[in-house]
Enzyme design. Structure first.
Site, PDB file in Angstrom:
ATOM      1  CB  CYS A   1      -2.990   1.506  -5.695  1.00 63.21           C
ATOM      2  SG  CYS A   1      -4.075   2.845  -5.372  1.00 63.21           S
TER       3      CYS A   1
ATOM      4  CG  HIS B   1      -5.241  -2.134  -3.706  1.00 69.16           C
ATOM      5  ND1 HIS B   1      -4.008  -1.907  -2.960  1.00 69.16           N
ATOM      6  CD2 HIS B   1      -5.748  -0.869  -3.965  1.00 69.16           C
ATOM      7  CE1 HIS B   1      -3.891  -0.611  -2.805  1.00 69.16           C
ATOM      8  NE2 HIS B   1      -5.104   0.077  -3.368  1.00 69.16           N
TER       9      HIS B   1
ATOM     10  CD  GLU C   1      -2.871  -5.171  -2.645  1.00 68.70           C
ATOM     11  OE1 GLU C   1      -2.963  -4.033  -1.936  1.00 68.70           O
ATOM     12  OE2 GLU C   1      -3.049  -5.444  -4.075  1.00 68.70           O
TER      13      GLU C   1
END
Length: 197
Positions: A82, A176, A178
């Site tokens: 991002c 994202h 994660e």
């Protein structure tokens, strides 16, 4: 380097903790990086999501911008998500005043291209180099890539827009990974770091 690479997460702003957890799950030794001397001790680096203008200003304030540029130029593996993707772009469309990038990927990125915070969404994304089906991409005020140069390889698209790019030892996603329990993108990056070692 041993089989367990040391991978830093740029810890100036953004979702640092989630990346540290994802990297540890992918068999890396993960540590936060705030200063040039900490950067010098890692085999690779993740630049997390957050606010790209703030991150570039903090990187400059902490004396990190030039050391980051130098390590990336010299081939240190780096992965940006991002805002991290924006920082790895050689060019930003409509940058904020004073916004700088680390560079490293020959691409032009559009900030907040997928809309505002309340237009955030999740989508299944097929990423080249990742097996066992698509990854779950979390898009939060996400950028997209308008165009790439000859050296950059598009590794994922969503809705007709480029959302993941790789160039040499640099990887960037507008989403994202994660924030999901799926750590395959991080595992791919850990493998990239191992390959350099």
């Amino acid at each position: 380097m041993s089989d367990t690479p040391v991978i830093g997460v740029l810890a100036l702003q953004g979702d640092v903790r989630e990346h540290l957890i994802a990297l540890a799950s992918a068999d890396a030794l993960a540590r936060p990086v705030r200063r040039p001397e900490e950067l010098a001790e890692v085999d690779g680096l993740v630049i997390p999501g957050g606010e790209s203008t703030t991150m570039s200003k903090l990187a400059s304030l902490f004396g990190m911008l030039e050391p980051l540029r130098e390590r990336v130029r010299n081939g240190m593996p780096v992965y940006g998500t991002c805002a991290g993707m924006i920082l790895l772009a050689d060019k930003i469309l409509d940058p904020r005043s004073g916004q700088e990038t680390v560079g490293g990927i020959d691409m032009i990125v559009r900030r907040n291209a997928f809309g505002r915070q309340n237009e955030s969404f999740e989508a299944a994304v097929d990423v080249a180099g990742i097996e066992s089906g698509p990854v779950e991409g979390v898009f939060i005020r996400a950028p997209w890539v308008e165009s790439v140069g000859a050296q950059a390889e598009v590794v994922a698209e969503h809705g007709g827009h480029i959302v993941a790019v790789r160039q040499g030892n640099a990887l960037a996603t507008s989403f994202h990974p994660e924030l999901t329990g799926d750590h395959r993108v991080h595992a791919l990056f850990v493998d990239m770091v191992r390959a350099v070692g």
